[in-house]
Write a protein that holds these residues in place. Sequence first.
Motif, PDB file in Angstrom:
ATOM      1  N   LEU A  15     -57.798  97.451 -73.111  1.00 37.44           N
ATOM      2  CA  LEU A  15     -57.624  97.220 -72.109  1.00 37.44           C
ATOM      3  C   LEU A  15     -56.594  98.487 -72.064  1.00 37.44           C
ATOM      4  O   LEU A  15     -56.481  99.727 -71.196  1.00 37.44           O
ATOM      5  N   PHE A  27     -53.671  97.676 -62.655  1.00 35.22           N
ATOM      6  CA  PHE A  27     -54.564  96.800 -62.965  1.00 35.22           C
ATOM      7  C   PHE A  27     -53.996  95.715 -63.033  1.00 35.22           C
ATOM      8  O   PHE A  27     -52.884  95.721 -62.053  1.00 35.22           O
ATOM      9  N   SER A  29     -53.903  91.345 -62.668  1.00 39.57           N
ATOM     10  CA  SER A  29     -54.078  90.534 -63.707  1.00 39.57           C
ATOM     11  C   SER A  29     -54.131  88.993 -62.711  1.00 39.57           C
ATOM     12  O   SER A  29     -53.125  88.649 -61.814  1.00 39.57           O
ATOM     13  N   ASN A  33     -51.177  87.503 -67.949  1.00 38.49           N
ATOM     14  CA  ASN A  33     -51.033  88.667 -68.690  1.00 38.49           C
ATOM     15  C   ASN A  33     -51.046  89.675 -67.920  1.00 38.49           C
ATOM     16  O   ASN A  33     -51.587  89.953 -66.545  1.00 38.49           O
ATOM     17  N   ALA A  34     -50.428  90.093 -68.600  1.00 36.35           N
ATOM     18  CA  ALA A  34     -49.774  91.626 -68.231  1.00 36.35           C
ATOM     19  C   ALA A  34     -49.977  93.262 -70.120  1.00 36.35           C
ATOM     20  O   ALA A  34     -49.639  91.906 -69.941  1.00 36.35           O
ATOM     21  N   PRO A  35     -50.030  94.034 -69.022  1.00 36.23           N
ATOM     22  CA  PRO A  35     -50.421  95.017 -69.603  1.00 36.23           C
ATOM     23  C   PRO A  35     -48.537  95.529 -70.723  1.00 36.23           C
ATOM     24  O   PRO A  35     -48.147  95.042 -69.969  1.00 36.23           O
ATOM     25  N   PHE A  42     -48.629  97.718 -61.967  1.00 29.86           N
ATOM     26  CA  PHE A  42     -49.908  95.814 -62.194  1.00 29.86           C
ATOM     27  C   PHE A  42     -49.523  95.048 -61.568  1.00 29.86           C
ATOM     28  O   PHE A  42     -48.519  95.077 -60.614  1.00 29.86           O
ATOM     29  N   ILE A  44     -49.246  90.820 -61.065  1.00 28.71           N
ATOM     30  CA  ILE A  44     -49.702  89.731 -62.238  1.00 28.71           C
ATOM     31  C   ILE A  44     -49.901  88.640 -60.719  1.00 28.71           C
ATOM     32  O   ILE A  44     -49.412  88.459 -59.911  1.00 28.71           O
ATOM     33  N   SER A  77     -43.820  94.559 -63.316  1.00 27.20           N
ATOM     34  CA  SER A  77     -44.702  94.926 -61.975  1.00 27.20           C
ATOM     35  C   SER A  77     -44.662  94.843 -60.142  1.00 27.20           C
ATOM     36  O   SER A  77     -43.658  95.370 -60.298  1.00 27.20           O
TER      37      SER A  77
END
Length: 175
Positions: A15, A27, A29, A33-35, A42, A44, A77
């Motif tokens: 990833l 991104f 999710s 789960n998150a980078p 992103f 989530i 996020s």
Amino acid sequence: TQGKKPMHPLDGLCLDKVLKQSPSALFFSPGINAPLFAKNPFVITVHDLYFIDMPESSSFLQRLYCNTILKRACRRSQKIFTDSAFSKQRIIDWSGVCADKVIQFDLGVDPSYTPEGRRHQPNYPYLLCISNRRPHKNEPALIQAFAKASLPDDIKLVFSGNPTESLTQIIGKLD
């Protein structure tokens, strides 16, 4: 090449590498789960905070993950999706994010997901609880509420899965 499955362009990439190759990619999710280190924006999904709210149902590592990584991810996020008003307020209170960041959506099933084949059609009306036997589902409270609900005697409470001994005892005790 005959007989070989075509490779997906992202096969074999982790990833972090994918996100570094596309720094403006968002991104998403569908879970908690998150980078960790990516600079990409992103989104989530946090269905609930039972790891935090019910410590007896989670491990020390799960609570540590939530209180460090997940809380940080909520703050970083772009948006947080959740599926109930209660969870939305818990996420806001717990993580300190503003209400505009948390988006509540309704769960539902599209008619296209209706399975074909034999259906459970007993000869009585029933209420169905699709759950698992985990403590945070609070099935004993559901059984107690059902017993107190003054419903007609022909209405049954039906659970998915196999009963535990403790649920069987509660059902027997409440008749």
